[in-house]
Design an enzyme around this catalytic site. Structure first.
Site, PDB file in Angstrom:
ATOM      1  N   LYS A   8       5.995   5.493  -1.121  1.00  0.00           N
ATOM      2  CA  LYS A   8       6.701   6.237  -0.252  1.00  0.00           C
ATOM      3  C   LYS A   8       8.054   6.217  -0.717  1.00  0.00           C
ATOM      4  O   LYS A   8       8.938   7.010  -0.465  1.00  0.00           O
ATOM      5  CB  LYS A   8       6.633   5.644   1.202  1.00  0.00           C
ATOM      6  CG  LYS A   8       5.233   6.230   1.725  1.00  0.00           C
ATOM      7  CD  LYS A   8       5.453   5.862   3.215  1.00  0.00           C
ATOM      8  CE  LYS A   8       4.001   6.323   3.925  1.00  0.00           C
ATOM      9  NZ  LYS A   8       3.952   5.729   5.325  1.00  0.00           N
ATOM     10  N   HIS A  50      -5.765   5.749   1.584  1.00  0.00           N
ATOM     11  CA  HIS A  50      -6.298   7.018   2.004  1.00  0.00           C
ATOM     12  C   HIS A  50      -7.470   7.703   1.668  1.00  0.00           C
ATOM     13  O   HIS A  50      -7.676   8.980   2.021  1.00  0.00           O
ATOM     14  CB  HIS A  50      -4.862   7.986   1.834  1.00  0.00           C
ATOM     15  CG  HIS A  50      -3.723   7.492   2.810  1.00  0.00           C
ATOM     16  ND1 HIS A  50      -3.681   7.336   4.191  1.00  0.00           N
ATOM     17  CD2 HIS A  50      -2.615   7.066   2.305  1.00  0.00           C
ATOM     18  CE1 HIS A  50      -2.731   6.820   4.425  1.00  0.00           C
ATOM     19  NE2 HIS A  50      -1.811   6.958   3.448  1.00  0.00           N
ATOM     20  N   HIS A  55       0.802  -1.243   0.085  1.00  0.00           N
ATOM     21  CA  HIS A  55      -0.086   0.063  -0.035  1.00  0.00           C
ATOM     22  C   HIS A  55       0.851   1.269   0.032  1.00  0.00           C
ATOM     23  O   HIS A  55       0.464   2.361  -0.696  1.00  0.00           O
ATOM     24  CB  HIS A  55      -0.965   0.040   1.083  1.00  0.00           C
ATOM     25  CG  HIS A  55      -0.479   0.230   2.722  1.00  0.00           C
ATOM     26  ND1 HIS A  55       0.064  -0.933   3.320  1.00  0.00           N
ATOM     27  CD2 HIS A  55      -0.136   1.285   3.586  1.00  0.00           C
ATOM     28  CE1 HIS A  55       0.481  -0.633   4.323  1.00  0.00           C
ATOM     29  NE2 HIS A  55       0.317   0.786   4.553  1.00  0.00           N
TER      30      HIS A  55
HETATM   31  P1  C2E Z   1       1.560   6.125   8.603  1.00  0.00           P
HETATM   32  O1  C2E Z   1       2.316   6.624   9.753  1.00  0.00           O
HETATM   33  O2  C2E Z   1       1.624   4.589   8.202  1.00  0.00           O
HETATM   34  O3  C2E Z   1      -0.003   6.571   9.055  1.00  0.00           O
HETATM   35  C1  C2E Z   1      -1.110   5.892   8.078  1.00  0.00           C
HETATM   36  C2  C2E Z   1      -2.353   6.740   8.507  1.00  0.00           C
HETATM   37  O4  C2E Z   1      -2.524   6.420   9.928  1.00  0.00           O
HETATM   38  C3  C2E Z   1      -2.368   8.131   8.299  1.00  0.00           C
HETATM   39  O5  C2E Z   1      -2.560   8.519   7.075  1.00  0.00           O
HETATM   40  C4  C2E Z   1      -3.576   8.363   9.387  1.00  0.00           C
HETATM   41  O6  C2E Z   1      -4.605   8.195   8.582  1.00  0.00           O
HETATM   42  C5  C2E Z   1      -3.306   7.470  10.371  1.00  0.00           C
HETATM   43  N1  C2E Z   1      -2.499   8.039  11.658  1.00  0.00           N
HETATM   44  C6  C2E Z   1      -1.227   7.795  12.037  1.00  0.00           C
HETATM   45  N2  C2E Z   1      -0.869   8.438  13.173  1.00  0.00           N
HETATM   46  C7  C2E Z   1      -1.915   9.248  13.346  1.00  0.00           C
HETATM   47  C8  C2E Z   1      -2.053  10.197  14.615  1.00  0.00           C
HETATM   48  O7  C2E Z   1      -1.113  10.580  15.253  1.00  0.00           O
HETATM   49  N3  C2E Z   1      -3.324  10.743  14.393  1.00  0.00           N
HETATM   50  C9  C2E Z   1      -4.233  10.624  13.663  1.00  0.00           C
HETATM   51  N4  C2E Z   1      -5.514  11.243  13.758  1.00  0.00           N
HETATM   52  N5  C2E Z   1      -4.169   9.747  12.533  1.00  0.00           N
HETATM   53  C10 C2E Z   1      -2.981   9.001  12.442  1.00  0.00           C
HETATM   54  P2  C2E Z   1      -2.089  10.127   6.652  1.00  0.00           P
HETATM   55  O8  C2E Z   1      -2.662  11.050   7.572  1.00  0.00           O
HETATM   56  O9  C2E Z   1      -2.516  10.092   5.299  1.00  0.00           O
HETATM   57  O10 C2E Z   1      -0.493   9.809   6.584  1.00  0.00           O
HETATM   58  C11 C2E Z   1       0.032   9.122   5.597  1.00  0.00           C
HETATM   59  C12 C2E Z   1       1.476   8.946   5.786  1.00  0.00           C
HETATM   60  O11 C2E Z   1       2.408  10.124   5.826  1.00  0.00           O
HETATM   61  C13 C2E Z   1       1.729   8.305   7.323  1.00  0.00           C
HETATM   62  O12 C2E Z   1       1.937   7.098   7.058  1.00  0.00           O
HETATM   63  C14 C2E Z   1       3.159   8.853   7.490  1.00  0.00           C
HETATM   64  O13 C2E Z   1       4.232   8.177   6.645  1.00  0.00           O
HETATM   65  C15 C2E Z   1       3.456  10.143   6.932  1.00  0.00           C
HETATM   66  N6  C2E Z   1       2.842  11.420   8.131  1.00  0.00           N
HETATM   67  C16 C2E Z   1       1.652  11.870   8.071  1.00  0.00           C
HETATM   68  N7  C2E Z   1       1.964  12.967   9.078  1.00  0.00           N
HETATM   69  C17 C2E Z   1       3.089  12.928   9.449  1.00  0.00           C
HETATM   70  C18 C2E Z   1       3.900  14.055  10.032  1.00  0.00           C
HETATM   71  O14 C2E Z   1       3.397  14.921  10.787  1.00  0.00           O
HETATM   72  N8  C2E Z   1       5.523  13.752  10.026  1.00  0.00           N
HETATM   73  C19 C2E Z   1       5.847  12.602   9.337  1.00  0.00           C
HETATM   74  N9  C2E Z   1       7.228  12.641   9.783  1.00  0.00           N
HETATM   75  N10 C2E Z   1       5.208  11.969   8.781  1.00  0.00           N
HETATM   76  C20 C2E Z   1       3.786  11.920   8.642  1.00  0.00           C
HETATM   77 FE    FE Z   2      -0.059   5.557   2.943  1.00  0.00          FE
HETATM   78 FE    FE Z   3       1.095   2.355   6.033  1.00  0.00          FE
END
Ligand code: C2E
Ligand code: FE
Ligand code: FE
Ligand code: SIN
Ligand code: SIN
Length: 370
Positions: free
Chosen positions: A229, A281, A225
């Site tokens: 990245k 997403h 998925h």
């Molecule tokens: P990921 O870390 O695998 O997170 C996948 C999805 O899990 C996120 O999609 C979000 O829907 C949910 N999620 C994860 N952590 C949280 C959280 O703390 N709060 C909430 N409400 N939801 C959470 P999303 O948001 O589309 O992010 C996609 C990817 O982008 C993430 O995959 C991560 O790799 C990156 N990412 C997103 N926000 C940040 C950030 O603020 N800093 C960094 N370094 N990476 C980020």
């Molecule tokens: Fe993703």
């Molecule tokens: Fe993931």
């Protein structure tokens, strides 16, 4: 000479014992085909596969000869597939559909024949089981046809797992290639994250009632998925804190990027992976990315992986956040029921929560001190 009931049982029993010890699906298919042949006292049997992309029929199982290829819908086998009807032909050379080129190629004289169409789990004709030359003087009988029909149900099943395996092998090769071309994944969250997402996705697929094949396909496809990245710059991907607006937009392109990498594949598994990469997403209420799809516009694979991915992301440490505890995850899932996530999937999740926790335990990350 017709086999009597106890002879038939004895034969089936000896094959079943033998087949139970075999793991290679190709070999199982071969044995099941042999069983069909022996059940009806035929000299030879073949399993023909209909390949729609190239409009050919080819023999996945053939005896005494190499793989044969003939144009689809030609000959007696082709006719049987077209008509979706089993056939007994006791004077093959008198049959106007008979394609003599096969005998000319193999040097084998076909006299009598039975052919039965094979259906896949989607009820489409995927090939045919053929037996040739009844041993003894008489030809094949309706009774023989019934017995062969029995074997053909098992053939359809062995065939499906055998083809699935072929496909997965080829897919892995293709993926290794794709990964090599695109550069290896640098995201720090790989490892057990993808394993857990795979297992959660399969569990959800089973609970949702998808077919066994689809559950397996989704299990193998869901780890891809976040393939997109690999094209996200390091400074964004591994940023140790929260994103700003610009970084957020860059990261959001990973869904489209993953889709672009996978979309041209003809393989079932990579097509599924393309869907998952593209849609994981999207949100049920239409506020996700990249296409703001809504409800069932989002493929079930996308809806399932979305839940599996977030469940795992929330429960894990990330460079930008600590893991959440279960109460907090539950609260978010209740709040997002029918919003971010398909309500039916959320209900299944809560009903079977213990099974999800068990998967998380089984594949937990080994803690590394920093
Ligand atoms: P990921 O870390 O695998 O997170 C996948 C999805 O899990 C996120 O999609 C979000 O829907 C949910 N999620 C994860 N952590 C949280 C959280 O703390 N709060 C909430 N409400 N939801 C959470 P999303 O948001 O589309 O992010 C996609 C990817 O982008 C993430 O995959 C991560 O790799 C990156 N990412 C997103 N926000 C940040 C950030 O603020 N800093 C960094 N370094 N990476 C980020
Ligand atoms: Fe993703
Ligand atoms: Fe993931
Ligand atoms: C045919 O289908 O007519 C030829 C196939 C065969 O003889 O094995
Ligand atoms: C968010 O908290 O809005 C996103 C966190 C994540 O991408 O995992």
């Amino acid at each position: 000479m017709q086999k009597n009931a106890s002879e038939l049982l004895e034969l089936i029993f000896s094959y079943v014992t033998k087949i139970a010890a075999i793991h290679d699906p190709d070999k199982i298919l071969f044995e099941v085909a042999q069983m069909g042949r022996d059940l009806v006292d035929a000299d030879r049997c073949s399993v023909w596969i209909l390949e729609k992309e190239s409009d050919t029929l080819w023999t996945k199982v053939s005896q005494g000869v190499d793989t044969l290829r003939i144009p689809a819908y030609s000959g007696i086998v082709g006719e049987c597939i077209l008509a979706q009807e089993a056939q007994i032909i006791n004077d093959v050379y008198a049959n106007p559909n008979f394609n003599q080129s096969v005998d000319k190629t193999t040097g084998y004289k076909t006299e009598t024949m039975m052919v039965i169409p094979i259906h896949n789990s989607n009820e489409e004709v995927s090939g045919a089981l053929q037996v040739i030359n009844k041993i003894g003087d008489e030809g094949f009988t309706l009774e023989d046809l019934k017995h062969l029909q029995l074997a053909s149900t098992y053939i359809a099943e062995s065939l499906e797992s055998s083809m699935l395996l072929d496909e997965i092998d080829a897919t892995q090769r293709e993926l290794v290639y794709i990964m090599g071309v695109t550069g290896e994944s640098r995201s720090k969250e790989t490892g057990n994250h993808v394993k857990r997402v795979a297992e959660y996705s399969r569990l959800l697929a089973e609970l949702y009632g998808l077919s066994k094949e689809e559950c397996e396909i989704l299990k193998d496809a869901s780890p891809m998925h976040d393939l997109g990245k690999i094209a996200i710059p390091d400074a964004v991907l591994n940023k140790p804190g929260r994103f700003n607006e610009e970084e957020r937009l860059i990261m959001n392109t990973h869904a489209q990027l993953g889709y672009d990498i996978l979309k041209n594949s003809e393989r079932t598994l990579l097509k599924a992976a393309a869907i998952v990469a593209y849609q994981h997403h999207e949100k049920y209420n239409g506020t996700g990315y990249p296409n703001q799809l809504k409800g069932e516009e989002i493929h079930i694979y996308g809806r399932i992986t979305a839940l599996a991915d977030v469940f795992d992301a929330l429960g894990s440490d990330r460079v930008y956040k600590k893991a959440w505890d279960d109460e907090r995850i539950d609260a978010l899932f209740r709040e997002e029921r029918g919003e971010h996530f398909d309500a039916d999937l959320i209900d299944l999740f809560f009903k079977h929560k213990a099974e999800f926790i068990a998967i998380r335990e089984q594949f937990k990350d080994i803690y590394r001190g920093e």
